[in-house]
Design a protein around this motif. Structure first.
Motif, PDB file in Angstrom:
ATOM      1  N   CYS A 118       0.859  -1.182   0.000  1.00  0.00           N
ATOM      2  CA  CYS A 118       0.000   0.000   0.000  1.00  0.00           C
ATOM      3  C   CYS A 118       0.895   1.230   0.000  1.00  0.00           C
ATOM      4  CB  CYS A 118      -0.877  -0.038   1.247  1.00  0.00           C
ATOM      5  SG  CYS A 118      -2.312   1.011   1.094  1.00  0.00           S
ATOM      6  N   ALA A 119       0.318   2.339  -0.397  1.00  0.00           N
ATOM      7  CA  ALA A 119       1.130   3.534  -0.647  1.00  0.00           C
ATOM      8  C   ALA A 119       2.135   3.812   0.471  1.00  0.00           C
ATOM      9  CB  ALA A 119       0.231   4.744  -0.877  1.00  0.00           C
ATOM     10  N   GLN A 120       1.715   3.638   1.701  1.00  0.00           N
ATOM     11  CA  GLN A 120       2.663   3.818   2.793  1.00  0.00           C
ATOM     12  C   GLN A 120       2.488   2.695   3.805  1.00  0.00           C
ATOM     13  OE1 GLN A 120       1.083   6.682   1.742  1.00  0.00           O
ATOM     14  NE2 GLN A 120       2.918   7.453   0.734  1.00  0.00           N
ATOM     15  N   ARG A 215      -0.073  13.946   4.105  1.00  0.00           N
ATOM     16  CA  ARG A 215      -1.217  13.851   3.216  1.00  0.00           C
ATOM     17  C   ARG A 215      -2.320  12.984   3.817  1.00  0.00           C
ATOM     18  NH1 ARG A 215       0.966  11.195  -2.002  1.00  0.00           N
ATOM     19  NH2 ARG A 215       2.267  10.169  -0.466  1.00  0.00           N
ATOM     20  N   THR A 217      -4.133  10.325   2.970  1.00  0.00           N
ATOM     21  CA  THR A 217      -4.304   9.171   2.088  1.00  0.00           C
ATOM     22  C   THR A 217      -5.256   8.182   2.738  1.00  0.00           C
ATOM     23  OG1 THR A 217      -2.466   8.072   3.159  1.00  0.00           O
ATOM     24  CG2 THR A 217      -1.954   9.381   1.205  1.00  0.00           C
ATOM     25  N   THR A 239      -6.261  12.474  -1.125  1.00  0.00           N
ATOM     26  CA  THR A 239      -6.515  11.672  -2.321  1.00  0.00           C
ATOM     27  C   THR A 239      -8.001  11.332  -2.392  1.00  0.00           C
ATOM     28  OG1 THR A 239      -6.184   9.564  -1.203  1.00  0.00           O
ATOM     29  CG2 THR A 239      -4.219  10.638  -2.107  1.00  0.00           C
ATOM     30  N   ASP A 293       4.746  15.711   3.120  1.00  0.00           N
ATOM     31  CA  ASP A 293       4.474  14.624   2.170  1.00  0.00           C
ATOM     32  C   ASP A 293       4.084  15.046   0.785  1.00  0.00           C
ATOM     33  OD1 ASP A 293       2.641  11.583   2.478  1.00  0.00           O
ATOM     34  OD2 ASP A 293       4.530  12.072   1.577  1.00  0.00           O
TER      35      ASP A 293
ATOM     36  N   HIS B 168       3.603  12.409  -5.697  1.00  0.00           N
ATOM     37  CA  HIS B 168       5.054  12.524  -5.838  1.00  0.00           C
ATOM     38  C   HIS B 168       5.472  12.459  -7.294  1.00  0.00           C
ATOM     39  CE1 HIS B 168       6.439  12.595  -1.774  1.00  0.00           C
ATOM     40  NE2 HIS B 168       5.588  11.650  -1.455  1.00  0.00           N
ATOM     41  N   VAL B 185       1.001   8.296  -6.340  1.00  0.00           N
ATOM     42  CA  VAL B 185       0.618   8.557  -4.954  1.00  0.00           C
ATOM     43  C   VAL B 185       1.770   8.185  -4.015  1.00  0.00           C
ATOM     44  CG1 VAL B 185      -1.097   8.072  -3.186  1.00  0.00           C
ATOM     45  CG2 VAL B 185      -1.754   8.036  -5.592  1.00  0.00           C
ATOM     46  N   GLY B 186       2.399   7.047  -4.273  1.00  0.00           N
ATOM     47  CA  GLY B 186       3.594   6.664  -3.519  1.00  0.00           C
ATOM     48  C   GLY B 186       4.817   6.905  -4.379  1.00  0.00           C
ATOM     49  N   ARG B 187       5.855   7.487  -3.776  1.00  0.00           N
ATOM     50  CA  ARG B 187       7.020   7.831  -4.618  1.00  0.00           C
ATOM     51  C   ARG B 187       7.706   6.578  -5.130  1.00  0.00           C
ATOM     52  NH1 ARG B 187      10.268  10.155   0.279  1.00  0.00           N
ATOM     53  NH2 ARG B 187       8.440   9.184   1.140  1.00  0.00           N
TER      54      ARG B 187
END
Lengths: 293, 293
Positions: A118-120, A215, A217, A239, A293, B168, B185-187
């Motif tokens: 996942c994105a982070q 952000r 998210t 987002t 971010d 990003h 969205v994710g770098r």
């Protein structure tokens, strides 16, 4: 800028803790050598009883809160679990959380393999299970006067960010008062530290709000809802999925909160406009905080 | 601000692609309804031949490049692997990368369970194995005049960031020219898309440099070194571990590159100061870009 009153904080950043930053020598645009402060990252391997769960890369402060908060937010610890001890070994970079209940998450960890990325941060396969069952408090409110006071307080609180940059901050707040301000290299760690603190000090979420520099998210929204905090505020953007999840969960989501401006994206009914915005100063050009971010 | 010349780009962002943003109605600080553009996130489940590897949350453009780049940067695809096909199903949100070589990463994925949770994205257990064996090109140079031209070009290129924020950007560059500009969205996804593009179009890394809007964390440094790109530049800050890894790998690492300012943190010998900095304008107060991350 006037420094914040720190007396309302239960926890605030400690930029004087030398273990959290180090110095490196760089060369600037004129070719001159300069010493700069940089944020440290170190590993923390989290065990739940006998089982190794994860290795987190973290700033390194509050390892016990981080370990407990991570396990809570992954649904591996339950709200009513009795923690019988937390062993932290600084040298080995290991935190072991022990519970009365016997735990085994072998299957859960297998599931993660297929759904992480996942994105982070790390998201386990069934993290949404709990999400759908949570009712956020309808009584919670946010006066816009509190929002402005919070932003001013938090932005003027001395932090690792001000010293070394490259770090995220999250703050648990009650009305106009910031209570627990955690920072970390990854914003999910900062949130997990707050979750751990709340659990171990039995702080109720229903009348609180969350302020973050990062952000908005999907992950931020999911964690906030899981923690049953009804209001989430950020200086930064958002987002589509973050907004969508907030609407579904009935979370009050506020983004781009800077100076006199902010934007409510979901949960409008909790926001009470009690301030004449013309009385609020716009943010100075060189405010302590950039967009996260 | 003058818009960038897009003719040097092989790939640049397409803010007019309606699938990458959507509109939500928020309420601003005056209580008025406003429509805002927000970035979309969608899932992409990546298969390598018969094996499901991961589900990524992504902006959604360039899924084939993302899938290939992810597998490359996880060492699951090798530089000399022959890709026989990539099936992408938009509705199912699945990308299947097929190779001549038979692949099986069951063991590797088990390893991930114990070591993921790194500050950003997904890191498999053995990602450092390759890191230690890479020699970055000693011939590569970066003139400071190129650095200033790159920053100006990239900051004035129309992007999803300018339209909707919360995203990003990463750009593969050659001398003073930006070549491949990806956003996500994710770098880590933005980087992986570039890795996929480079692999499929046989672009050599040795004389290139990387420009990113995000922080220079350990993960950014590891990915850049893995991709054998000798120079990494960012507008944002850096962490101690990121600097440390760059020094070990002999990567040229440059942070806080804004206006006339920048800070070289490692690999000093590749940077050639060929500009009188007094001739470079400082960044205007309202530049297109804020600090990322």
């Amino acid at each position: 800028m006037k420094q914040a009153d720190l007396s309302s904080y239960l926890v605030h950043p400690n930029p004087d803790n030398g273990a959290l930053t180090s110095q490196v020598t760089g060369r600037d645009h004129t070719g001159a050598d300069v010493d700069v402060d940089v944020v440290t990252e170190r590993g923390l391997t989290v065990y739940l009883n006998k089982q190794e769960i994860v290795t987190l890369m973290t700033l390194g402060d509050h390892p016990q809160y981080l370990a407990v908060g991570f396990l809570l937010n992954q649904n591996m610890l339950q709200a009513d679990d009795v923690i019988t001890g937390i062993d932290y070994d600084e040298e080995l970079e290991v935190a072991i959380v022990r519970t009365q209940r016997e735990t085994d998450y072998e299957d859960k960890m297998k599931k993660k393999v297929r759904t992480s990325g996942c994105a982070q941060g790390t998201v386990f396969g069934d993290i949404m299970e709990k999400f759908d069952t949570i009712d956020l408090s309808q009584d919670a409110t946010l006066k816009t006067s509190w929002l402005y006071q919070l932003a001013r307080q938090i932005n003027t609180t001395p932090s690792i960010y001000q010293k070394a940059g490259a770090i995220h901050g999250c703050v648990l707040c009650h009305k106009a008062q910031p209570l627990v301000y955690m920072e970390d290299v990854g914003r999910h760690n900062a949130i997990d530290k707050i979750a751990g603190y709340m659990h171990m000090h039995k702080i109720q979420p229903h009348d609180k709000c969350f302020y973050t520099t990062g952000r908005l998210t999907s992950e931020m929204v999911i964690k906030t809802v899981q923690m049953q905090i009804p209001i989430l505020i950020s200086r930064s953007g958002f987002t589509a999925w973050g907004v969508d999840l907030a609407q579904k969960a009935g979370l009050t989501l506020i983004g781009r909160a800077k100076g006199r401006k902010f934007l409510v994206l979901a949960g409008f009914e909790r926001v009470h406009y009690d301030v004449d915005v013309d009385q609020i100063a716009d943010e100075p050009k060189h405010a302590g905080r950039k967009n996260g971010d």
